[in-house]
Design a protein around this motif. Structure first.
Motif, PDB file in Angstrom:
ATOM      1  N   SER A 714       0.828  -1.205   0.000  1.00 21.17           N
ATOM      2  CA  SER A 714       0.000   0.000   0.000  1.00 21.17           C
ATOM      3  C   SER A 714       0.864   1.257   0.000  1.00 21.17           C
ATOM      4  O   SER A 714       0.643   2.200  -0.775  1.00 21.17           O
ATOM      5  CB  SER A 714      -0.923  -0.018   1.221  1.00 21.17           C
ATOM      6  N   ILE A 715       1.883   1.263   0.878  1.00 22.10           N
ATOM      7  CA  ILE A 715       2.779   2.423   0.952  1.00 22.10           C
ATOM      8  C   ILE A 715       3.609   2.536  -0.318  1.00 22.10           C
ATOM      9  O   ILE A 715       3.823   3.639  -0.850  1.00 22.10           O
ATOM     10  CB  ILE A 715       3.688   2.302   2.196  1.00 22.10           C
ATOM     11  N   ARG A 716       4.066   1.392  -0.855  1.00 22.73           N
ATOM     12  CA  ARG A 716       4.892   1.416  -2.064  1.00 22.73           C
ATOM     13  C   ARG A 716       4.136   2.034  -3.257  1.00 22.73           C
ATOM     14  O   ARG A 716       4.661   2.906  -3.958  1.00 22.73           O
ATOM     15  CB  ARG A 716       5.345  -0.002  -2.419  1.00 22.73           C
ATOM     16  N   VAL A 717       2.903   1.573  -3.441  1.00 20.15           N
ATOM     17  CA  VAL A 717       2.107   2.076  -4.567  1.00 20.15           C
ATOM     18  C   VAL A 717       1.862   3.571  -4.413  1.00 20.15           C
ATOM     19  O   VAL A 717       2.008   4.363  -5.365  1.00 20.15           O
ATOM     20  CB  VAL A 717       0.770   1.312  -4.672  1.00 20.15           C
ATOM     21  N   THR A 718       1.491   3.980  -3.211  1.00 18.51           N
ATOM     22  CA  THR A 718       1.207   5.393  -2.948  1.00 18.51           C
ATOM     23  C   THR A 718       2.442   6.250  -3.179  1.00 18.51           C
ATOM     24  O   THR A 718       2.390   7.301  -3.832  1.00 18.51           O
ATOM     25  CB  THR A 718       0.703   5.573  -1.504  1.00 18.51           C
ATOM     26  N   MET A 719       3.607   5.801  -2.629  1.00 18.99           N
ATOM     27  CA  MET A 719       4.812   6.606  -2.719  1.00 18.99           C
ATOM     28  C   MET A 719       5.403   6.600  -4.123  1.00 18.99           C
ATOM     29  O   MET A 719       5.980   7.601  -4.570  1.00 18.99           O
ATOM     30  CB  MET A 719       5.850   6.096  -1.709  1.00 18.99           C
ATOM     31  N   GLU A 720       5.245   5.466  -4.851  1.00 19.64           N
ATOM     32  CA  GLU A 720       5.752   5.438  -6.224  1.00 19.64           C
ATOM     33  C   GLU A 720       5.008   6.483  -7.074  1.00 19.64           C
ATOM     34  O   GLU A 720       5.612   7.220  -7.860  1.00 19.64           O
ATOM     35  CB  GLU A 720       5.581   4.049  -6.824  1.00 19.64           C
ATOM     36  N   LYS A 721       3.712   6.545  -6.904  1.00 15.89           N
ATOM     37  CA  LYS A 721       2.905   7.522  -7.642  1.00 15.89           C
ATOM     38  C   LYS A 721       3.318   8.950  -7.273  1.00 15.89           C
ATOM     39  O   LYS A 721       3.484   9.822  -8.144  1.00 15.89           O
ATOM     40  CB  LYS A 721       1.430   7.304  -7.328  1.00 15.89           C
ATOM     41  N   LYS A 722       3.525   9.173  -5.976  1.00 18.97           N
ATOM     42  CA  LYS A 722       3.887  10.508  -5.488  1.00 18.97           C
ATOM     43  C   LYS A 722       5.258  10.927  -6.031  1.00 18.97           C
ATOM     44  O   LYS A 722       5.460  12.086  -6.434  1.00 18.97           O
ATOM     45  CB  LYS A 722       3.908  10.489  -3.961  1.00 18.97           C
ATOM     46  N   THR A 738      10.987  14.256  -1.371  1.00 21.35           N
ATOM     47  CA  THR A 738       9.920  13.296  -1.697  1.00 21.35           C
ATOM     48  C   THR A 738      10.486  11.886  -1.813  1.00 21.35           C
ATOM     49  O   THR A 738       9.911  10.919  -1.310  1.00 21.35           O
ATOM     50  CB  THR A 738       9.232  13.689  -3.005  1.00 21.35           C
ATOM     51  N   ALA A 742       9.846   8.581   0.668  1.00 26.06           N
ATOM     52  CA  ALA A 742       9.329   7.307   0.144  1.00 26.06           C
ATOM     53  C   ALA A 742      10.226   6.145   0.560  1.00 26.06           C
ATOM     54  O   ALA A 742       9.759   5.114   1.057  1.00 26.06           O
ATOM     55  CB  ALA A 742       9.216   7.378  -1.377  1.00 26.06           C
ATOM     56  N   GLU A 760      -2.609   3.155   9.484  1.00 24.24           N
ATOM     57  CA  GLU A 760      -2.640   1.795   8.950  1.00 24.24           C
ATOM     58  C   GLU A 760      -1.510   0.948   9.532  1.00 24.24           C
ATOM     59  O   GLU A 760      -1.678  -0.248   9.799  1.00 24.24           O
ATOM     60  CB  GLU A 760      -2.528   1.819   7.410  1.00 24.24           C
TER      61      GLU A 760
END
Length: 935
Positions: A714-722, A738, A742, A760
């Motif tokens: 969950s964190i990986r997907v969010t941070m990759e997008k960011k 940034t 990440a 979470e």
């Protein structure tokens, strides 16, 4: 500064002192150097030669009039060991030999005080003390030794004297004016066994009695009964001559000319020879109490005479003792008949030991049961044994023929069938006595297996599979040979090498070799702690690529059970065994292998019982600590490997565990050691140090549990997008914050979810790496390792600290907020802490911690040079031991990608932290940064 033996003894245990004394006496102290010496402090560095050379650092100090010794040694014991004792004794001896003039002055002063004491001079009017042995006078007591105050008469003879009360003479000052120096010695010795204010008769006996007799004779004032001639000692020894007197059909045992002697039941035995008024030793090693009882023997039935003769033979030496010449006993010399047969159905062997007499065959075991009870050590048996058959019929068997039979009966606990045959399985064959002298047995299958188990001389060297990528050390090759030997004979065993010596690679090489030779025809099930699943998968992939591996772990594992027969190795965990028991029970594996096998130490748990019910052709246990608390744990592991090898648990407790643990029974310990020896192979780091490199780096993998994995993704997907949006808008040069955020969050999830300060993360209690770390630490500490633990995150060190406090592990900690840095360091270097928790920034440089032999990097750092600097706190000049460095990595995470990137670029310089670094080959590219964030 001077020290005494007593000072040394008070600082070490008795065993270390005794062994160290022998090292000192044998001249094994190679050298020592004093680098600090005052009246209250001495500091030494030294070398002692034993099986190998060890080095010591020793501090001796005087505090509150008490000597304190703190010795560190490079041997496995480390603290105040036998080598430290040897050096202290050498130092003490050297100090004693210096300044001879001063030593002589003190000694002559002491001597003059003694010689100035009142001497024993026979003045006519001066009373003095004399001693009488076995005097008939019973006015005050009935003790063997009595005390008299006497004078010499004018004619030169002793007067009758005054009988003194023993209590008053020994325990009061009433007669001190009459005591010479040697009288005081006798009072001191006699006070040891005379009862104070007691009415019981005190006998002069035992070892102390012998010392008292020798002291009494030195005074020249010791007399036998009412004699006026003092007793003296003769060096001529007396041999007691026993004779038999016939009493009707029975016999009475007597000593020839017994009236000429007065027996003194000291140890060694003494007699007063009434013919020459001298005390002499008896030329026998017989126990004094045994002889005293023997001399009180009642009339002996003729049928029991031979039994008594055998008992006396066992307990005597150089003692004239034989059977009555007129006793008619039929004796025939016979040779034991040994038969070995195999029960093909049950796959065990039957041994029968018989003798043939008068046309009939008799089993030996019941006939010799009395011999086994009488003799604790079968090496003390006489040359021939007379065994009663029936009535007055006896057979004589040569001891050399009987001894291996007796040894076998004892080792097998006399386990027999209804026909008096001993039952033995092939894995007990090494307990057989040496029957190779019987030529007709040399080719017997059981005898051949026995010879191999006893000395491993027949174990064949195995050629490892060609695809194995590891270069094996000699001890690892020996381990593979041993594993193959167990496989060939279908034995189970415990590979108990220290952590880091390659139990996993030895096991995989063995399985890989079986596959290459066409023998791995069924799956092998390997059970392990959850934290080791990833490690096994990676080890298989790295070292034995010809082995296919299937992980039966995770919520989606059910569908994979249909594929079992398509794989060589199946990995599961201890917690899952009970849940998946029904699926596993349907299979018949080639191997069941337990990693960290001490997990089944409790035979009553459902997990242990489930594992023992699974079916396989071969079994193997891997454990550096097969016994953590008590011997029952060893029984449980062997009950899995070879059921009934150590019999039932109640029998094991009564016969082995309780006598060994509660009574310190060394004979039972020896029997247990002999039984299990062929089936345990253990190499410690110290034992194979000559084969190890100075520094060994070991990657330990683990994998996320479901909830932790979901959080990470969950964190990986969010941070990759960011990060992608930031780079797209600002470019990589302006997106440092940034990117760092990440990467930091992903690394924190790997370490422990609680480090990530989001809602979470707080809901996830799983921590795969922390579980791996705690399992690793348990095994390392059980080996006596001293551990440095490095982490970039001080908050992670706090979590570790809480866990090791629960386990009651001694530790110290160094971070940027540590107030007293030296105190924290000294606690570890002084041996008061087994673990040192260090933040990478606070302890990466400037420390010398060669006390440690193990380094754990909890989380990987971008720059391996920084990790190496931290490792070098232990691996540096002055380190005498091989250093093991463990890196803990979560599989399929940013940590594994960092590791792969490090290996790819060799030196990974972190350009995003320093914009001045312009070398193209050392900077992070945008693609590489984004790659770290990918799944």
């Amino acid at each position: 500064m001077k020290i005494t033996r007593e000072d040394i003894k008070e600082n070490v245990d008795l065993g270390a002192f005794n062994r160290g004394y022998h090292y000192y006496k044998d001249g094994d102290v190679d050298s020592y150097e004093i680098f600090e010496q005052t009246d209250t402090v001495v500091s030494l560095t030294s070398c002692v030669n034993g099986m190998q050379q060890y080095e010591q650092d020793i501090d001796i100090s005087l505090k509150n009039k008490k000597v304190h010794i703190s010795g560190k040694c490079s041997c496995p014991v480390q603290d105040n060991c036998k080598h430290v004792v040897a050096v202290c004794l050498q130092y003490m001896s050297d100090k004693k030999n210096e300044n001879p003039t001063n030593k002589y002055d003190k000694w002559i002063n002491s001597l003059s005080k003694i010689t100035s004491n009142k001497k024993f001079e026979l003045y006519q009017n001066e009373p003095f003390i004399i001693y009488r042995l076995f005097a008939d006078d019973t006015r005050t007591d009935t003790n063997d030794l009595k005390f008299y105050q006497c004078k010499f008469l004018k004619n030169g003879t002793l007067n009758q004297g005054t009988l003194l009360n023993s209590d008053k003479y020994l325990f009061s000052t009433l007669y001190d004016n009459f005591k010479f120096e040697d009288d005081k010695n006798i009072v001191e010795y006699c006070s040891g066994f005379f009862q104070k204010y007691g009415n019981k008769t005190t006998k002069i006996e035992g070892s102390l009695g012998y010392i008292v007799i020798k002291e009494l004779l030195k005074t020249k004032r010791c007399f036998y009964k009412d004699n006026n001639e003092a007793l003296s000692f003769s060096d001529d020894e007396i041999c007691l001559d026993f004779v038999w007197e016939k009493v009707n059909e029975n016999y009475e045992l007597q000593v020839k000319n017994i009236d000429d002697f007065e027996m003194i039941f000291t140890q060694p035995l003494l007699v007063i020879n009434k013919q020459n008024n001298k005390i002499q030793k008896v030329s026998t090693q017989m126990n004094a109490k045994f002889l005293e009882q023997l001399l009180e023997a009642p009339v002996i039935p003729h049928a029991k005479v031979l039994d008594l003769c055998k008992l006396v033979e066992k307990n005597s030496h150089n003692l004239s003792f034989s059977m009555p010449s007129d006793l008619k006993i039929n004796t025939t010399e016979v040779t034991p008949i040994i038969n070995i047969s195999k029960d093909e159905i049950n796959e065990w062997f039957k041994l029968s030991f018989n003798i043939e007499f008068d046309g009939r065959v008799f089993p030996i075991a019941p006939l010799v049961s009395g011999i086994i009870e009488q003799y604790d050590n079968l090496e003390n048996l006489p040359l021939n044994i007379n065994v009663k058959i029936e009535g007055d019929s006896y057979v004589t068997i040569q001891t050399e023929q009987l001894r291996p039979i007796l040894n076998t009966i004892i080792a097998l606990n006399d386990k027999k069938d209804s026909d008096e045959n001993l039952i033995i399985s092939s894995y007990e064959s090494h307990l057989l006595g040496d029957f190779t002298q019987n030529s007709y047995l040399k080719e017997n299958e059981l005898i051949q297996i026995s010879q191999k188990l006893k000395n491993f001389g027949g174990i064949e060297k195995v050629k490892q599979a060609s695809c194995v990528t590891a270069t094996l050390r000699d001890y690892q090759q020996d381990g593979i040979n041993w594993l193959n030997f167990l496989y060939e004979f279908k034995f189970g065993g415990i590979l108990a090498d220290d952590m880091g010596l390659g139990k996993t690679i030895q096991t995989l090489t063995h399985l890989s070799t079986l596959k290459e030779n066409g023998k791995l025809n069924k799956p092998c099930l390997i059970v392990m702690p959850t934290s080791l699943i990833a490690n096994w998968k990676n080890e298989v992939k790295k070292f034995t690529p010809n082995l296919s591996v299937l992980s039966l772990h995770g919520n989606d594992r059910a569908k994979r059970f249909k594929q079992l027969q398509n794989y060589d190795i199946l990995l599961t965990t201890y917690p899952l065994i009970v849940r998946d028991k029904e699926k596993f029970e349907k299979e018949n594996f080639l191997y069941i292998i337990l990693d960290e096998a001490q997990k089944i130490k409790n035979p009553k748990t459902k997990m242990t019982q489930a594992i023992k019910e699974l079916k396989s052709e071969h079994k193997l246990a891997l454990s550096g600590t097969p016994v953590e608390n008590h011997l029952g744990e060893l029984w449980s592991i062997f009950d899995f490997l070879m059921p009934n090898f150590l019999d039932t648990l109640p029998f094991f407790k009564n016969y082995y565990q309780n006598p060994i643990e509660k009574d310190n029974d060394l004979n039972r310990q020896k029997l247990l050691n002999e039984r299990v020896k062929p089936f345990i192979i253990r190499r410690t780091k110290e034992k194979v140090a000559h084969e190890l490199p100075p520094k060994s780096e070991i990657i330990k993998y683990t994998q996320f549990e479901p909830k932790q994995s979901k959080l990470y993704e969950s964190i990986r997907v969010t941070m990759e997008k960011k990060v992608r949006e930031a780079i797209s808008e600002k470019g990589i040069g302006s997106s440092h914050i940034t990117i760092l955020d990440a990467l930091l969050k992903l690394r924190q999830v790997c370490c422990d979810p609680s480090l990530v300060k989001i809602d979470e993360a707080l809901k996830v209690q799983e921590s795969a790496k922390l579980e791996l770390f705690l399992d690793l630490v348990d095994e390392l500490l059980s080996e006596g390792r001293k551990i440095l633990v490095f982490s970039q995150f001080t908050s992670m060190l706090k979590i570790i600290e809480e866990k090791i406090l629960e386990k009651e592990i001694s530790y110290t900690k160094l971070t940027g907020s540590t107030v007293n840095r030296e105190q924290a360091i000294n606690k570890f270097t002084d041996g008061k802490a087994d673990m040192f928790l260090i933040s990478l920034k606070a302890g990466g440089v400037g420390l010398n911690l060669t006390t440690a032999d193990t380094v754990i990097h909890y989380d990987p750092w971008w720059n391996p040079a920084v990790e190496n600097q931290a490792t070098d706190r232990a691996y540096r000049i002055g380190q005498k031991k091989a250093v093991f460095v463990y890196k803990l990595i979560v599989e399929n995470s940013i940590e594994q990608k960092i590791l792969e990137l490090q290996e790819k670029k060799k030196v990974l310089q972190d350009r995003i932290f320093d914009e001045n670094k312009q070398q193209e080959d050392t900077k992070f590219s945008g693609d590489e940064l984004l790659e770290l964030l990918k799944y």
